[in-house]
Scaffold this motif. Structure first.
Motif, PDB file in Angstrom:
ATOM      1  N   ALA A 158       1.865  14.736  -0.749  1.00 28.96           N
ATOM      2  CA  ALA A 158       2.326  13.400  -1.141  1.00 28.96           C
ATOM      3  C   ALA A 158       1.237  12.686  -1.937  1.00 28.96           C
ATOM      4  O   ALA A 158       0.048  12.859  -1.689  1.00 28.96           O
ATOM      5  CB  ALA A 158       2.679  12.573   0.096  1.00 28.96           C
ATOM      6  N   ASP A 159       1.658  11.894  -2.894  1.00 26.06           N
ATOM      7  CA  ASP A 159       0.757  11.017  -3.637  1.00 26.06           C
ATOM      8  C   ASP A 159       0.648   9.739  -2.808  1.00 26.06           C
ATOM      9  O   ASP A 159       1.631   9.008  -2.663  1.00 26.06           O
ATOM     10  CB  ASP A 159       1.338  10.724  -5.017  1.00 26.06           C
ATOM     11  CG  ASP A 159       0.436   9.875  -5.887  1.00 26.06           C
ATOM     12  OD1 ASP A 159      -0.752   9.713  -5.556  1.00 26.06           O
ATOM     13  OD2 ASP A 159       0.939   9.367  -6.904  1.00 26.06           O
ATOM     14  N   ILE A 160      -0.515   9.485  -2.231  1.00 25.79           N
ATOM     15  CA  ILE A 160      -0.689   8.349  -1.331  1.00 25.79           C
ATOM     16  C   ILE A 160      -1.189   7.145  -2.114  1.00 25.79           C
ATOM     17  O   ILE A 160      -2.127   7.245  -2.899  1.00 25.79           O
ATOM     18  CB  ILE A 160      -1.674   8.698  -0.195  1.00 25.79           C
ATOM     19  CG1 ILE A 160      -1.123   9.873   0.622  1.00 25.79           C
ATOM     20  CG2 ILE A 160      -1.923   7.487   0.696  1.00 25.79           C
ATOM     21  CD1 ILE A 160      -2.083  10.405   1.657  1.00 25.79           C
ATOM     22  N   VAL A 161      -0.531   6.007  -1.889  1.00 28.10           N
ATOM     23  CA  VAL A 161      -0.902   4.745  -2.517  1.00 28.10           C
ATOM     24  C   VAL A 161      -1.169   3.754  -1.397  1.00 28.10           C
ATOM     25  O   VAL A 161      -0.311   3.528  -0.545  1.00 28.10           O
ATOM     26  CB  VAL A 161       0.233   4.226  -3.434  1.00 28.10           C
ATOM     27  CG1 VAL A 161      -0.139   2.890  -4.052  1.00 28.10           C
ATOM     28  CG2 VAL A 161       0.567   5.254  -4.507  1.00 28.10           C
ATOM     29  N   LEU A 162      -2.365   3.173  -1.384  1.00 34.80           N
ATOM     30  CA  LEU A 162      -2.723   2.212  -0.337  1.00 34.80           C
ATOM     31  C   LEU A 162      -2.368   0.795  -0.764  1.00 34.80           C
ATOM     32  O   LEU A 162      -2.569   0.416  -1.916  1.00 34.80           O
ATOM     33  CB  LEU A 162      -4.220   2.272  -0.023  1.00 34.80           C
ATOM     34  CG  LEU A 162      -4.805   3.605   0.419  1.00 34.80           C
ATOM     35  CD1 LEU A 162      -6.249   3.422   0.852  1.00 34.80           C
ATOM     36  CD2 LEU A 162      -3.991   4.242   1.522  1.00 34.80           C
ATOM     37  N   GLY A 163      -1.876   0.023   0.182  1.00 32.78           N
ATOM     38  CA  GLY A 163      -1.573  -1.380  -0.042  1.00 32.78           C
ATOM     39  C   GLY A 163      -1.996  -2.194   1.162  1.00 32.78           C
ATOM     40  O   GLY A 163      -2.528  -1.664   2.136  1.00 32.78           O
ATOM     41  N   SER A 164      -1.735  -3.490   1.098  1.00 31.50           N
ATOM     42  CA  SER A 164      -2.174  -4.375   2.180  1.00 31.50           C
ATOM     43  C   SER A 164      -1.012  -4.939   2.988  1.00 31.50           C
ATOM     44  O   SER A 164      -1.202  -5.400   4.098  1.00 31.50           O
ATOM     45  CB  SER A 164      -2.974  -5.542   1.610  1.00 31.50           C
ATOM     46  OG  SER A 164      -2.120  -6.390   0.856  1.00 31.50           O
ATOM     47  N   ASP A 165       0.184  -4.982   2.418  1.00 29.21           N
ATOM     48  CA  ASP A 165       1.326  -5.649   3.020  1.00 29.21           C
ATOM     49  C   ASP A 165       1.091  -7.156   3.097  1.00 29.21           C
ATOM     50  O   ASP A 165       1.565  -7.831   4.001  1.00 29.21           O
ATOM     51  CB  ASP A 165       1.650  -5.073   4.399  1.00 29.21           C
ATOM     52  CG  ASP A 165       3.055  -5.411   4.873  1.00 29.21           C
ATOM     53  OD1 ASP A 165       3.911  -5.701   4.018  1.00 29.21           O
ATOM     54  OD2 ASP A 165       3.292  -5.384   6.085  1.00 29.21           O
ATOM     55  N   ALA A 166       0.317  -7.698   2.132  1.00 25.43           N
ATOM     56  CA  ALA A 166       0.051  -9.135   2.090  1.00 25.43           C
ATOM     57  C   ALA A 166       1.377  -9.888   1.971  1.00 25.43           C
ATOM     58  O   ALA A 166       2.297  -9.406   1.313  1.00 25.43           O
ATOM     59  CB  ALA A 166      -0.854  -9.477   0.919  1.00 25.43           C
ATOM     60  N   PRO A 167       1.528 -10.997   2.618  1.00 26.52           N
ATOM     61  CA  PRO A 167       0.554 -11.783   3.347  1.00 26.52           C
ATOM     62  C   PRO A 167       0.440 -11.429   4.835  1.00 26.52           C
ATOM     63  O   PRO A 167      -0.263 -12.112   5.571  1.00 26.52           O
ATOM     64  CB  PRO A 167       1.057 -13.208   3.189  1.00 26.52           C
ATOM     65  CG  PRO A 167       2.549 -13.052   3.182  1.00 26.52           C
ATOM     66  CD  PRO A 167       2.795 -11.739   2.463  1.00 26.52           C
ATOM     67  N   VAL A 168       1.113 -10.356   5.278  1.00 29.57           N
ATOM     68  CA  VAL A 168       1.006  -9.971   6.683  1.00 29.57           C
ATOM     69  C   VAL A 168      -0.422  -9.569   7.022  1.00 29.57           C
ATOM     70  O   VAL A 168      -0.957  -9.936   8.066  1.00 29.57           O
ATOM     71  CB  VAL A 168       1.995  -8.828   7.010  1.00 29.57           C
ATOM     72  CG1 VAL A 168       1.825  -8.349   8.436  1.00 29.57           C
ATOM     73  CG2 VAL A 168       3.423  -9.268   6.749  1.00 29.57           C
TER      74      VAL A 168
END
Length: 135
Positions: free
Chosen positions: A39-49
């Motif tokens: 899998a091509d992994i993409v990191l995020g924050s889930d802002a504003p959570v």
């Protein structure tokens, strides 16, 4: 397949997951398994959570502990290099092309986790133009 994940949530979900799903948490936040499956992994924050802070996502994906406890299921960790790459678009900069770039005073690949979490950005360029400069 692209897996867009929010690693920082594992810091918050660790204790509840162990309490609610004992013996099954090895499947929670399976970044290593996703990577190994191609899998091509993409990191995020889930802002504003969660805070909009890529250093926290990178640290969580790599270290898998938000406190002094041992990493939670370290077999599912990403390397720092993989986590950093998953936080960028990975394009090579070329002369004459517009660029969104940050400049740092410390190497994010070799600093400690604590230093990574506190890392300031020295300068930011958006579309090739400076938008922030702390120097």
């Amino acid at each position: 397949m692209v897996a867009s994940v929010q690693p920082e949530h594992l810091w918050d979900d660790r204790d509840a997951s162990e309490r609610i799903w004992p013996g099954r948490t090895h499947r929670a936040f399976p970044f290593g398994a996703l990577r190994d499956a191609g899998a091509d992994i993409v990191l995020g924050s889930d802002a504003p959570v969660s805070p909009l802070n890529p250093w926290r996502a990178i640290a969580a994906a790599e270290h898998r502990s938000g406190d002094d406890r041992a990493p939670w299921h370290p077999e599912q960790a990403l390397t720092r290099a993989h986590a950093l790459a998953a936080s960028t678009d990975g394009r090579t900069l070329r002369v004459g092309e517009p660029a969104d770039v940050i400049a740092l005073d410390t190497d994010p690949l070799t600093c400690s986790t604590d230093d990574l979490l506190a890392m300031p950005v020295a300068a930011t360029l958006v579309g090739g133009a400076f938008t922030h400069c702390a120097i």
